[in-house]
Design a protein around this motif. Structure first.
Motif, short mmCIF file in Angstrom:
data_model
loop_
_atom_site.label_atom_id
_atom_site.label_comp_id
_atom_site.label_asym_id
_atom_site.label_seq_id
_atom_site.Cartn_x
_atom_site.Cartn_y
_atom_site.Cartn_z
N THR A 1 -8.55 7.62 1.30
CA THR A 1 -7.84 7.10 2.12
C THR A 1 -9.33 5.92 2.52
OG1 THR A 1 -6.77 9.02 2.85
CG2 THR A 1 -7.85 7.54 4.95
N ALA B 1 4.25 4.33 -5.04
CA ALA B 1 3.15 5.01 -5.42
C ALA B 1 4.25 5.72 -6.10
CB ALA B 1 3.14 6.12 -3.63
N SER C 1 -0.04 3.43 4.87
CA SER C 1 -1.52 2.38 5.48
C SER C 1 -0.67 2.81 6.87
CB SER C 1 -1.68 0.89 5.56
OG SER C 1 -0.25 0.08 5.95
N VAL D 1 -5.45 2.98 5.05
CA VAL D 1 -5.23 3.18 4.14
C VAL D 1 -5.12 4.54 3.00
CG1 VAL D 1 -4.66 1.45 1.83
CG2 VAL D 1 -5.58 0.00 4.48
N THR D 2 -4.09 4.29 3.16
CA THR D 2 -4.18 5.79 1.34
C THR D 2 -3.89 5.20 0.49
OG1 THR D 2 -3.91 7.36 3.65
CG2 THR D 2 -2.52 7.90 1.29
N THR D 3 -4.30 5.39 -0.52
CA THR D 3 -3.46 5.48 -2.16
C THR D 3 -3.86 7.50 -2.68
OG1 THR D 3 -5.15 3.44 -1.99
CG2 THR D 3 -3.60 4.40 -4.52
N ALA E 1 2.22 7.11 3.81
CA ALA E 1 2.80 7.25 2.39
C ALA E 1 3.33 8.83 2.16
CB ALA E 1 1.18 7.92 1.97
N ALA F 1 0.86 -1.60 -0.01
CA ALA F 1 0.24 -0.45 -0.06
C ALA F 1 0.33 1.29 0.27
CB ALA F 1 -1.10 0.30 1.12
N HIS F 2 0.11 2.35 -0.42
CA HIS F 2 1.07 3.26 -0.24
C HIS F 2 1.32 4.14 0.92
CE1 HIS F 2 -0.33 4.08 -4.83
NE2 HIS F 2 0.38 3.63 -5.09
#
Length: 404
Positions: A111, A241, A24, A37-39, A137, A21-22
Motif C-alpha cells: 500500500t 488483480a 485505490s 493505492v494497494t497492489t 482491493a 489499480a487493484h
C-alpha cells in the motif's frame, strides 16, 4: 480556525479513483488529503529482510510519500527522508494488525500513500486512505482502522494548578505552537498504533486518559465517514488483480510436479498462459493468474500428476495403446491402466485389436494395483452380460521345470 476543541475538520472519503489499480482510495480531512493505492502480488514478491532481526520476510508493506509540492514548496526530489520512513512505519504498524494471515489471504500486499495536500497529520490520513484502499482491493481485513492527531495547549506545568486544553485534529499551526502531537490509530475494538511527540517534560496519566477518550470519539466519527464510501472489504479481488487458488499435495509428490530441471512445472506454466505457481516445502501450492480459467486448468494438471488410482474407482478413459494381450487406457494425467483382453468383454476375445483401437473412449473400473504401482482395469462390467454366462475357472498348468 473557529472549531470547537473536539471538532474535526470537514471529512470526505472516496474509493476507486484509479480504474486500473487493484485498490485505490482518497481521504480528506480539512486541508489534508491523501490518495492510497494497494497492489496485490504472489507470495514470491515478499520483501526479503536482510538484517540482524529474526524477521526474514515481509508480505505487507505500507509506503508513505510526502512530496514538497503538497505543502506548496518546490525542490529536488531525492531519497526518502526520515519523516517519510517514520510515517510509513507508523501507518504500517497501525494497519498490520488487521491484515489477514498468509493462510487466509496468500498475497503480498503493498500500500502506497501519496500525500497531495498537507496541513496537519497526514500520517493519520494515510492510515485512513490505506485502510479503504485495502478494502477496495478485496483484502479481507479484520476491522476498519482510522486515525487522528491530538494536541495539547498548556498554561504551565501539568500540576493541577494550571489549566490546559486538549485539541482534536490539530493542523500545522496548532502542532507548531502546541505542546503535544499525539497520534492515535485503531479499530472500534482497540488501538493498533500510538505515537507521541511532546515539547514539555511529560504528560500526566489524567491528560493521557482524556486525550485517548477524546481520540476514541473522533476515530468513531472518521470511521462513519469511511463507511459511507466502503462499509466492508470487497468479496473478491479487483478485475486487474491476480486471482488465486490453493491446494495441498503430498511432500513426496513435489518432485513429480516440478520434474527434472523444472520440465514438468514449466510445461504447465507454458500451457496455462504463464500462470504463477508457488510450491512450499510442506506441499502447499498457490496458483496465481489474471484469468480464473487458467488457474483451474493448471490446478487440474497438478491434481492429475499427484493423483493416485484406487481399487474400485471408475474412469472414462481413452485407449492409448493396443497389444494382442490387452489395451492400455489413460485414466488421468500420466496414469494408465492395462485392460487385459479377457476383461474387454464377457465372451472369448482372441486379440484386443478386434474390439478396440487407439483413441476409443472406454469406461473402466480399477480392479488391481500391484506392488510396483501398475494399474489393472476392467471394462466388461459395463457391457451387458450374455444370458446364461458362466465364468470359466482359471486353468493352472503344473510347472514341469526347464528343459535341458
Amino acid at each position: 480556525d473557529g472549531r470547537r476543541v473536539d471538532e474535526i475538520r470537514p471529512l470526505d472519503a472516496q474509493v476507486d479513483l484509479l480504474p486500473r489499480a487493484h485498490g485505490s482510495a482518497m481521504f480528506t480531512r480539512g486541508q489534508t488529503q491523501v490518495i492510497s493505492v494497494t497492489t496485490l502480488g504472489p507470495l514470491i514478491d515478499e520483501q526479503i529482510i536482510d538484517d540482524l532481526t529474526p524477521i526474514e520476510k515481509k508480505r505487507f508493506m505500507h509506503h508513505y510519500n510526502f512530496p514538497q509540492w503538497c505543502v506548496g514548496q518546490t525542490g529536488k526530489l531525492g531519497v526518502l527522508a526520515r519523516r517519510e520512513i517514520g510515517h510509513g512505519a507508523l501507518g504500517e504498524r497501525a494497519l498490520s494488525y488487521v491484515i489477514p494471515s498468509e493462510e487466509e489471504f496468500p498475497y503480498t500486499i503493498r500500500t502506497v500513500s501519496e500525500v497531495v495536500e498537507s496541513n496537519g497529520s497526514s500520517s493519520q490520513a494515510s492510515i485512513c486512505a490505506g485502510c479503504m484502499s485495502l478494502m477496495a482491493a478485496g483484502v479481507p481485513i479484520k476491522g476498519m482502522v482510522s486515525g487522528i492527531a491530538m494536541g495539547l495547549i498548556s498554561s504551565g506545568p501539568l500540576d493541577g494548578k494550571h489549566p490546559y486544553t486538549i485539541l482534536t485534529d490539530i493542523q500545522g499551526l496548532e502542532d507548531h505552537f502546541g505542546d503535544m502531537d499525539f497520534k492515535v490509530a485503531g479499530t472500534a475494538k482497540g488501538i493498533t498504533a500510538l505515537q507521541m511527540d511532546i515539547k514539555i517534560a511529560g504528560v500526566t496519566r489524567e491528560v493521557l486518559a482524556e486525550a485517548l477518550a477524546q481520540a476514541h470519539k473522533a476515530r468513531a466519527e472518521i470511521r462513519a465517514t469511511m463507511e459511507k464510501a466502503i462499509s466492508e472489504p470487497r468479496p473478491d479481488v479487483a478485475k486487474y488483480a491476480p486471482k488465486l487458488d490453493k491446494l495441498t499435495i503430498d511432500v513426496d509428490k513435489i518432485r513429480d510436479v516440478i520434474g527434472t530441471g523444472g520440465k514438468v512445472i514449466n510445461d504447465i506454466i507454458a500451457k496455462c498462459d504463464n500462470v504463477q505457481i508457488d510450491i512450499d516445502d510442506d506441499g502447499h501450492v498457490v496458483i496465481y493468474h489474471m484469468n480464473r480459467d487458467m488457474i483451474n486448468k493448471a490446478k487440474q494438471m497438478i491434481e492429475d500428476i499427484v493423483r493416485e488410482a484406487k481399487v474400485g474407482e471408475i474412469y472414462d478413459g481413452e485407449v492409448t495403446r493396443v497389444e494382442d494381450y490387452g489395451a492400455f487406457v489413460k485414466l488421468f494425467g500420466n496414469c494408465e491402466g492395462l485392460c487385459h483382453v479377457s476383461r474387454l468383454g464377457w465372451g472369448f476375445i482372441d486379440r484386443a485389436q478386434d474390439v478396440v483401437k487407439v483413441g476409443d473412449k472406454l469406461k473402466v473400473r480399477v480392479v488391481e494395483i500391484d506392488d510396483k504401482g501398475k494399474v489393472k482395469v476392467s471394462h466388461r462390467e459395463f457391457v451387458e452380460k450374455p444370458a446364461g454366462y458362466v465364468e470359466k475357472p482359471a486353468e493352472h498348468k503344473p510347472f514341469k521345470g526347464h528343459k535341458k
